[in-house]
Design an enzyme around this catalytic site. Structure first.
Site, PDB file in Angstrom:
ATOM      1  N   LYS A  65      -5.049   9.657   3.411  1.00 26.13           N
ATOM      2  CA  LYS A  65      -3.997  10.654   3.642  1.00 26.13           C
ATOM      3  C   LYS A  65      -4.097  11.771   2.591  1.00 26.13           C
ATOM      4  O   LYS A  65      -4.835  11.635   1.599  1.00 26.13           O
ATOM      5  CB  LYS A  65      -2.633   9.952   3.589  1.00 26.13           C
ATOM      6  CG  LYS A  65      -2.480   8.828   4.636  1.00 26.13           C
ATOM      7  CD  LYS A  65      -1.060   8.266   4.575  1.00 26.13           C
ATOM      8  CE  LYS A  65      -0.950   6.903   5.184  1.00 26.13           C
ATOM      9  NZ  LYS A  65       0.435   6.362   5.109  1.00 26.13           N
ATOM     10  N   THR A  75       2.149  -2.304   3.066  1.00 29.69           N
ATOM     11  CA  THR A  75       2.623  -0.932   3.274  1.00 29.69           C
ATOM     12  C   THR A  75       3.319  -0.377   2.031  1.00 29.69           C
ATOM     13  O   THR A  75       3.087   0.767   1.643  1.00 29.69           O
ATOM     14  CB  THR A  75       3.610  -0.920   4.477  1.00 29.69           C
ATOM     15  OG1 THR A  75       2.924  -1.446   5.618  1.00 29.69           O
ATOM     16  CG2 THR A  75       4.105   0.480   4.771  1.00 29.69           C
ATOM     17  N   ARG A  82      -7.150  -4.143   6.713  1.00 28.16           N
ATOM     18  CA  ARG A  82      -5.739  -4.127   6.290  1.00 28.16           C
ATOM     19  C   ARG A  82      -5.561  -4.908   4.987  1.00 28.16           C
ATOM     20  O   ARG A  82      -4.724  -4.557   4.158  1.00 28.16           O
ATOM     21  CB  ARG A  82      -4.850  -4.739   7.379  1.00 28.16           C
ATOM     22  CG  ARG A  82      -4.825  -3.967   8.680  1.00 28.16           C
ATOM     23  CD  ARG A  82      -3.839  -2.835   8.687  1.00 28.16           C
ATOM     24  NE  ARG A  82      -2.461  -3.247   8.513  1.00 28.16           N
ATOM     25  CZ  ARG A  82      -1.412  -2.438   8.618  1.00 28.16           C
ATOM     26  NH1 ARG A  82      -1.578  -1.149   8.910  1.00 28.16           N
ATOM     27  NH2 ARG A  82      -0.191  -2.892   8.442  1.00 28.16           N
ATOM     28  N   ARG A  86      -3.888   0.043  -2.113  1.00 26.22           N
ATOM     29  CA  ARG A  86      -2.536   0.516  -2.448  1.00 26.22           C
ATOM     30  C   ARG A  86      -2.029  -0.123  -3.733  1.00 26.22           C
ATOM     31  O   ARG A  86      -1.324   0.511  -4.520  1.00 26.22           O
ATOM     32  CB  ARG A  86      -1.588   0.235  -1.283  1.00 26.22           C
ATOM     33  CG  ARG A  86      -1.796   1.169  -0.088  1.00 26.22           C
ATOM     34  CD  ARG A  86      -1.035   0.677   1.122  1.00 26.22           C
ATOM     35  NE  ARG A  86      -1.083   1.603   2.245  1.00 26.22           N
ATOM     36  CZ  ARG A  86      -0.766   1.258   3.490  1.00 26.22           C
ATOM     37  NH1 ARG A  86      -0.401   0.008   3.771  1.00 26.22           N
ATOM     38  NH2 ARG A  86      -0.818   2.154   4.461  1.00 26.22           N
ATOM     39  N   TYR A 117       1.555   8.835  14.800  1.00 21.86           N
ATOM     40  CA  TYR A 117       2.618   7.913  14.372  1.00 21.86           C
ATOM     41  C   TYR A 117       3.678   7.705  15.465  1.00 21.86           C
ATOM     42  O   TYR A 117       4.813   7.356  15.145  1.00 21.86           O
ATOM     43  CB  TYR A 117       3.270   8.447  13.094  1.00 21.86           C
ATOM     44  CG  TYR A 117       2.489   8.117  11.828  1.00 21.86           C
ATOM     45  CD1 TYR A 117       2.102   6.804  11.524  1.00 21.86           C
ATOM     46  CD2 TYR A 117       2.155   9.117  10.911  1.00 21.86           C
ATOM     47  CE1 TYR A 117       1.390   6.496  10.371  1.00 21.86           C
ATOM     48  CE2 TYR A 117       1.443   8.808   9.745  1.00 21.86           C
ATOM     49  CZ  TYR A 117       1.072   7.506   9.485  1.00 21.86           C
ATOM     50  OH  TYR A 117       0.385   7.191   8.329  1.00 21.86           O
ATOM     51  N   ASN A 142       1.407   6.293   0.017  1.00 17.93           N
ATOM     52  CA  ASN A 142       0.572   5.084  -0.120  1.00 17.93           C
ATOM     53  C   ASN A 142      -0.898   5.307   0.222  1.00 17.93           C
ATOM     54  O   ASN A 142      -1.644   4.367   0.467  1.00 17.93           O
ATOM     55  CB  ASN A 142       1.193   3.909   0.645  1.00 17.93           C
ATOM     56  CG  ASN A 142       1.274   4.148   2.134  1.00 17.93           C
ATOM     57  OD1 ASN A 142       0.793   5.171   2.630  1.00 17.93           O
ATOM     58  ND2 ASN A 142       1.872   3.218   2.862  1.00 17.93           N
ATOM     59  N   HIS A 145      -4.329   4.966   5.534  1.00 19.53           N
ATOM     60  CA  HIS A 145      -3.892   4.382   6.807  1.00 19.53           C
ATOM     61  C   HIS A 145      -5.000   3.482   7.342  1.00 19.53           C
ATOM     62  O   HIS A 145      -6.176   3.810   7.220  1.00 19.53           O
ATOM     63  CB  HIS A 145      -3.624   5.490   7.833  1.00 19.53           C
ATOM     64  CG  HIS A 145      -3.458   4.948   9.224  1.00 19.53           C
ATOM     65  ND1 HIS A 145      -2.253   4.458   9.689  1.00 19.53           N
ATOM     66  CD2 HIS A 145      -4.360   4.747  10.223  1.00 19.53           C
ATOM     67  CE1 HIS A 145      -2.429   4.000  10.926  1.00 19.53           C
ATOM     68  NE2 HIS A 145      -3.688   4.164  11.277  1.00 19.53           N
ATOM     69  N   PHE A 187      12.301   8.031   8.573  1.00 18.61           N
ATOM     70  CA  PHE A 187      11.302   8.744   7.770  1.00 18.61           C
ATOM     71  C   PHE A 187      10.236   9.440   8.619  1.00 18.61           C
ATOM     72  O   PHE A 187       9.310  10.054   8.091  1.00 18.61           O
ATOM     73  CB  PHE A 187      10.628   7.780   6.770  1.00 18.61           C
ATOM     74  CG  PHE A 187      10.009   6.561   7.407  1.00 18.61           C
ATOM     75  CD1 PHE A 187       8.742   6.620   7.970  1.00 18.61           C
ATOM     76  CD2 PHE A 187      10.703   5.355   7.448  1.00 18.61           C
ATOM     77  CE1 PHE A 187       8.174   5.504   8.571  1.00 18.61           C
ATOM     78  CE2 PHE A 187      10.136   4.232   8.045  1.00 18.61           C
ATOM     79  CZ  PHE A 187       8.866   4.310   8.608  1.00 18.61           C
TER      80      PHE A 187
HETATM   81  P1  IDP Z   1       1.187   0.885   7.555  1.00 18.41           P
HETATM   82  O1  IDP Z   1       0.681   2.243   7.123  1.00 18.41           O
HETATM   83  O2  IDP Z   1       1.002  -0.142   6.466  1.00 18.41           O
HETATM   84  O3  IDP Z   1       0.622   0.438   8.878  1.00 18.41           O
HETATM   85  P2  IDP Z   1       3.667   1.449   8.992  1.00 18.41           P
HETATM   86  O4  IDP Z   1       4.858   0.564   9.046  1.00 18.41           O
HETATM   87  O5  IDP Z   1       2.824   1.608  10.213  1.00 18.41           O
HETATM   88  O6  IDP Z   1       2.780   0.984   7.729  1.00 18.41           O
HETATM   89  O7  IDP Z   1       4.181   2.871   8.509  1.00 18.41           O
HETATM   90  C1  IDP Z   1       3.345   3.999   8.569  1.00 18.41           C
HETATM   91  C2  IDP Z   1       3.520   4.797   7.304  1.00 18.41           C
HETATM   92  O8  IDP Z   1       4.856   5.280   7.241  1.00 18.41           O
HETATM   93  C3  IDP Z   1       3.346   4.022   6.008  1.00 18.41           C
HETATM   94  O9  IDP Z   1       2.003   3.878   5.605  1.00 18.41           O
HETATM   95  C4  IDP Z   1       4.133   4.861   5.035  1.00 18.41           C
HETATM   96  O10 IDP Z   1       3.359   5.993   4.612  1.00 18.41           O
HETATM   97  C5  IDP Z   1       5.268   5.366   5.895  1.00 18.41           C
HETATM   98  N1  IDP Z   1       6.464   4.533   5.720  1.00 18.41           N
HETATM   99  C6  IDP Z   1       6.662   3.273   6.166  1.00 18.41           C
HETATM  100  N2  IDP Z   1       7.875   2.803   5.811  1.00 18.41           N
HETATM  101  C7  IDP Z   1       8.449   3.813   5.102  1.00 18.41           C
HETATM  102  C8  IDP Z   1       9.722   3.958   4.459  1.00 18.41           C
HETATM  103  O11 IDP Z   1      10.559   3.063   4.448  1.00 18.41           O
HETATM  104  N3  IDP Z   1       9.934   5.164   3.848  1.00 18.41           N
HETATM  105  C9  IDP Z   1       9.039   6.174   3.824  1.00 18.41           C
HETATM  106  N4  IDP Z   1       7.851   6.064   4.422  1.00 18.41           N
HETATM  107  C10 IDP Z   1       7.558   4.915   5.050  1.00 18.41           C
HETATM  108 MG    MG Z   2       0.907   1.188  10.778  1.00 18.00          MG
END
Ligand code: IDP
Ligand code: MG
Length: 162
Positions: A20, A102, A96, A113, A60, A123, A126, A68
């Site tokens: 990212k 996450t 993963r 991460r 997304y 983070n 992706h 968010f």
């Molecule tokens: P992932 O990237 O580990 O698959 P997902 O739940 O698919 O996690 O969420 C996508 C992205 O959304 C995360 O990588 C993170 O950047 C962002 N995200 C997830 N949860 C939160 C949150 O609670 N606050 C802000 N950003 C979030």
């Molecule tokens: Mg995801």
């Protein structure tokens, strides 16, 4: 134990991995690429692009009800993203694992991460979360002709294929 060529081919998978804008700006491209490369996965596509906000919303789409979502899509489209496809046995699930949880506060040390990020909104990376998402995300980010199929010299040493 040696596997035959057919069994090996049947286990091969592809996953979509993206660094990212925060990971790119922080100079973490080579660090992250090398973790996938050293593990033994094969790079089959790579490009640096600034996605539009509409494109980020497509990527997304599963999260569109989350509070968010808007900020996340603004962020993903705020600068260059390094989009990649990596290939290997079990690469979707193990990719993963290399990435970590996450929320970087919960990611284990040794994961990407865990080692390089502190908060969930930044983070740095992706990775597709399953075979269906991998397929959809690869199709969203890459045209078929951008995926390069080739045999790596290292493959017989990585997989022990006879
Ligand atoms: P992932 O990237 O580990 O698959 P997902 O739940 O698919 O996690 O969420 C996508 C992205 O959304 C995360 O990588 C993170 O950047 C962002 N995200 C997830 N949860 C939160 C949150 O609670 N606050 C802000 N950003 C979030
Ligand atoms: Mg995801």
């Amino acid at each position: 134990m040696l596997q035959d060529q057919e069994a090996h081919a049947a286990e091969m998978e592809r996953t979509f991995i993206a660094i990212k804008p925060d990971g790119v700006q922080r100079g973490l491209i080579s660090e992250i690429v090398s973790r996938f490369e050293r593990k033994g996965y094969k790079l089959v596509a790579i490009k640096l692009i600034v996605p539009s906000k509409e494109f980020a919303q497509k990527h997304y789409h599963d999260l569109k009800e989350r509070p968010f979502f808007n900020g996340l899509c603004d962020f993903l489209s705020s600068g260059p993203v390094l989009a990649m496809v990596w290939e290997g046995e079990g690469v979707i699930k193990y990719g993963r694992k290399l990435i970590g949880a996450t929320d970087p506060q919960k990611s284990e040390p040794g994961t990407i991460r865990g080692d390089f990020a502190v908060v969930v909104g930044r983070n740095i990376i992706h990775g597709s979360d399953g075979p269906e998402t991998a397929k959809d995300e690869i199709a969203l980010w890459f045209e078929p002709k951008e995926l390069v199929s080739y045999t790596s010299n290292a493959e017989k040493w990585i997989y022990g294929v006879n």
